[in-house]
Design an enzyme around this catalytic site. Structure first.
Site, mmCIF file in Angstrom:
data_model
loop_
_atom_site.group_PDB
_atom_site.id
_atom_site.type_symbol
_atom_site.label_atom_id
_atom_site.label_comp_id
_atom_site.label_asym_id
_atom_site.label_seq_id
_atom_site.Cartn_x
_atom_site.Cartn_y
_atom_site.Cartn_z
ATOM 1 N N LYS A 34 0.821 -1.224 0.000
ATOM 2 C CA LYS A 34 0.000 0.000 0.000
ATOM 3 C C LYS A 34 0.855 1.275 0.000
ATOM 4 C CE LYS A 34 -4.265 -1.879 1.851
ATOM 5 N NZ LYS A 34 -5.305 -1.832 2.852
ATOM 6 N N ASP A 90 -10.155 2.713 1.290
ATOM 7 C CA ASP A 90 -10.354 2.276 2.681
ATOM 8 C C ASP A 90 -10.783 3.475 3.526
ATOM 9 O OD1 ASP A 90 -9.593 -0.365 2.308
ATOM 10 O OD2 ASP A 90 -7.513 -0.037 2.884
HETATM 11 P P1 NAP Z 1 -1.210 -4.152 9.316
HETATM 12 O O1 NAP Z 1 -0.809 -2.867 8.710
HETATM 13 O O2 NAP Z 1 -0.310 -5.337 9.206
HETATM 14 O O3 NAP Z 1 -1.467 -3.878 10.893
HETATM 15 C C1 NAP Z 1 -1.783 -4.931 11.762
HETATM 16 C C2 NAP Z 1 -2.191 -4.359 13.121
HETATM 17 O O4 NAP Z 1 -2.624 -5.454 13.938
HETATM 18 C C3 NAP Z 1 -1.058 -3.690 13.863
HETATM 19 O O5 NAP Z 1 -1.566 -2.625 14.616
HETATM 20 C C4 NAP Z 1 -0.566 -4.809 14.779
HETATM 21 O O6 NAP Z 1 0.064 -4.358 15.942
HETATM 22 C C5 NAP Z 1 -1.868 -5.448 15.149
HETATM 23 N N1 NAP Z 1 -1.703 -6.814 15.604
HETATM 24 C C6 NAP Z 1 -1.378 -7.899 14.856
HETATM 25 N N2 NAP Z 1 -1.330 -8.991 15.644
HETATM 26 C C7 NAP Z 1 -1.628 -8.582 16.905
HETATM 27 C C8 NAP Z 1 -1.751 -9.241 18.142
HETATM 28 N N3 NAP Z 1 -1.563 -10.574 18.255
HETATM 29 N N4 NAP Z 1 -2.094 -8.532 19.236
HETATM 30 C C9 NAP Z 1 -2.304 -7.200 19.135
HETATM 31 N N5 NAP Z 1 -2.194 -6.507 17.992
HETATM 32 C C10 NAP Z 1 -1.867 -7.189 16.881
HETATM 33 O O7 NAP Z 1 -2.620 -4.650 8.767
HETATM 34 P P2 NAP Z 1 -3.858 -3.708 8.279
HETATM 35 O O8 NAP Z 1 -3.790 -3.493 6.822
HETATM 36 O O9 NAP Z 1 -3.921 -2.544 9.171
HETATM 37 O O10 NAP Z 1 -5.082 -4.708 8.534
HETATM 38 C C11 NAP Z 1 -5.587 -4.925 9.840
HETATM 39 C C12 NAP Z 1 -6.900 -5.698 9.749
HETATM 40 O O11 NAP Z 1 -7.862 -4.902 9.049
HETATM 41 C C13 NAP Z 1 -6.780 -6.999 8.940
HETATM 42 O O12 NAP Z 1 -7.545 -7.999 9.576
HETATM 43 C C14 NAP Z 1 -7.397 -6.658 7.582
HETATM 44 O O13 NAP Z 1 -7.975 -7.779 6.958
HETATM 45 C C15 NAP Z 1 -8.461 -5.668 8.002
HETATM 46 N N6 NAP Z 1 -8.839 -4.789 6.889
HETATM 47 C C16 NAP Z 1 -10.165 -4.710 6.611
HETATM 48 C C17 NAP Z 1 -10.596 -3.923 5.582
HETATM 49 C C18 NAP Z 1 -12.055 -3.884 5.289
HETATM 50 O O14 NAP Z 1 -12.418 -3.374 4.223
HETATM 51 N N7 NAP Z 1 -12.914 -4.368 6.167
HETATM 52 C C19 NAP Z 1 -9.703 -3.174 4.809
HETATM 53 C C20 NAP Z 1 -8.334 -3.241 5.137
HETATM 54 C C21 NAP Z 1 -7.925 -4.062 6.188
HETATM 55 P P3 NAP Z 1 1.658 -4.121 15.993
HETATM 56 O O15 NAP Z 1 1.878 -2.740 15.446
HETATM 57 O O16 NAP Z 1 1.973 -4.261 17.416
HETATM 58 O O17 NAP Z 1 2.286 -5.191 15.146
#
Ligand code: NAP
Length: 507
Positions: free
Chosen positions: A289, A325
């Protein structure tokens, strides 16, 4: 002469037991198969042609693959060639002969010949010369299956199909090679291969008959079809192909949407290479991204704000980046807020909210909520990222362990906690959830996460990640096509994909 049937899909059946082969032949025919390859090397016992060919619903291909070509044949080469000859005279319509044995087995009556080359390790440097040599042999169709090492290998095999001197089916194996399995149709491949039963380990990266027909709508792809796709790593389980292809089909748009697995650091080379096809637009997911935002020649305001793009649209002056998003997060919350005491539309202004997470999703959400005048706080497992994001958007920080005792009207999970396969995890203790609180989970695989379940049972007003996922896809679709997206259809197709019910034709 090859018959260009409606389907142009050769369904591959490989089972150890004859009765299962018979069952799958009939099932495949019922689902519309017009050509079936029987992998005789899968059978545990000597093939009984009388049983296999008893009720032949469509042309059948006989294949006896050696291990070095990805098959399971355990007998001698002499016996294998004997079996191929028996299949030719025994009633099969097609036979698959590897390049090195093709000349030893002569043509028989009107049995058609696929002459094949497999390389399970790489795309050889002299691929084009191999293809040329194969075209000189007595083949009705030339088949090339090679192992993709990088996304651009798809382009090399597709080029073989541009103007071949013999009809050619060329594709890359492995998940990097999926685009070539689908795009062959655009390059007039006589057919593509699909597994009736993907679980049987027929070939690396092979799509199931159901996927290639219903998700990618392969029979509808032709040389004029425009290409769109998803870039990310991984992309294998994404619902984006289903949602976009369904929308294309419902509006009668001649386009196809394909998953491109693009490893980290390979984005720029990929975008330049695939511009040759060209690909008209991409959805962008993890880990690209930020790189996509940087690469684009033009950016919308949301990309400038968040430094991340989830959409690239090709134009005359290069790519324009969008972040749907951001808009979808805002829309989804606003559209699903409970109405005020007098039935007025819900507002986010001056409401307290806590975002869990500080990744890409959290950044889009934080900027969107900040714009709506929300009194925002952020918490995240890794404190440095929390502080960085809070500083960027100008909001408060809550320490991660303190999230359970922080009182707020709106709680939004933007971590990946609870996402498949970690279905038993939730980012917050259920005791912290209060009746009437608005709880939004951005995780959408599954839709009903543990957080969603617990929030419902505590009397919270719950918004699931599916609503936002559908909205961000719908906005992308609008950028891709300039058409009004069929939002309800897109929503229902995603919901049904999560249910065990098989998709039906009307979608
Ligand atoms: P990302 O950039 O990889 O960020 C992941 C986040 O999750 C970080 O804040 C990370 O914390 C946290 N995390 C991961 N494992 C964890 C754990 N065991 N305990 C606590 N915190 C944890 O991913 P992203 O793009 O933001 O996506 C996050 C979620 O949103 C995903 O499930 C994705 O599928 C969803 N999403 C949904 C949509 C939608 O349209 N509904 C769109 C985009 C994304 P740290 O910083 O500590 O690693």
């Amino acid at each position: 002469m090859i018959r260009y049937g409606d389907e142009r899909i050769c369904v591959v059946i490989g089972r150890t037991r004859h009765n299962m082969v018979q069952v799958e032949i009939q099932e495949a025919a019922k689902s519309g198969a017009q050509m079936i390859e029987l992998r005789l090397d899968f059978l545990a016992k000597a093939p009984d042609f009388r049983r296999l060919l008893a009720t032949k619903p469509c042309p059948l291909v006989a294949t006896v693959r050696r291990p070095r070509d990805g098959g399971r044949w355990a007998g001698s080469e002499e016996d294998r060639q004997l079996l191929l000859r028996q299949a030719i005279v025994g009633g099969f319509d097609w036979v698959d002969l590897e390049i090195d044995v093709a000349e030893q087995i002569p043509r028989f009556k009107d049995v058609k010949r696929i002459i094949s080359y497999h390389n399970l390790h790489e795309v050889p440097e002299h691929l084009e010369a191999i293809h040329e040599e194969m075209c000189q042999l007595d083949a009705d169709v030339v088949k090339i299956a090679v192992a993709a090492q990088e996304p651009a290998d798809n382009l090399r095999v597709l080029r073989l199909m541009r103007k071949p001197s013999k009809p050619t089916v060329a594709f890359c194996m492995g998940d990097l090679g999926i685009p070539s399995r689908i795009l062959g149709a655009k390059f007039r491949a006589p057919f593509t291969y699909a597994a009736f039963n993907k679980e049987r380990g027929i070939a690396p990266g092979i799509l199931s008959y159901d996927e290639i027909k219903r998700v990618y709508q392969y029979p509808r792809i032709n040389p004029e079809t425009k290409i769109f796709g998803l870039i990310g790593d991984p992309v294998a389980h994404s619902l984006s192909p289903l949602i976009h292809n369904t929308a294309f089909r419902s509006l009668g748009i001649n386009s196809v949407y394909i998953p491109f697995r693009v490893p980290r650091a390979a984005l720029e080379g990929f975008l330049k290479d695939f511009d040759l096809l060209p690909v008209h637009g991409y959805s962008v997911t993890i880990p690209h991204k930020e790189a996509a935002a940087e690469f684009a020649q033009q950016k919308d305001a949301a990309v400038t704000l968040t430094h991340a793009a989830n959409t690239l649209v090709r134009g005359e002056d290069g790519f324009t980046a969008y972040n749907t998003d951001y808009e979808a997060a805002r829309e989804s919350l606003l559209a699903n807020l409970p109405p005020g005491p007098n039935g007025e539309l819900g507002s986010l202004h001056a409401r307290t909210a806590l975002i869990l997470g500080a990744g890409g999703m959290a950044r889009a959400m934080a900027h969107a909520l900040q714009r709506e005048g929300v009194l925002l706080s952020i918490t995240n497992r890794t404190p440095e990222r929390t502080h960085r994001l809070a500083e960027e958007v100008g909001c408060r920080v809550v320490e991660w362990p303190a999230r359970h005792s922080y009182l707020c009207e709106i709680l939004v999970n933007c971590t990946s906690v609870g996402m498949h396969p970690n279905l038993d995890d939730s980012p917050i203790h259920p005791g912290a959830l209060k009746p009437g609180q608005i709880v939004m989970d951005s995780v959408y695989t599954p839709e009903t996460t543990l957080l969603v379940k617990e929030a419902r049972s505590r009397g919270c007003h719950v918004i699931t990640g599916v609503d936002m996922f559908v909205r961000q896809a719908a906005l992308q679709f609008q950028f891709f096509t300039g058409r009004e997206p069929p939002l309800d259809l897109m929503r229902s197709v995603v919901r049904r994909a999560f249910s065990p019910v098989v998709l039906r034709d009307e979608e």
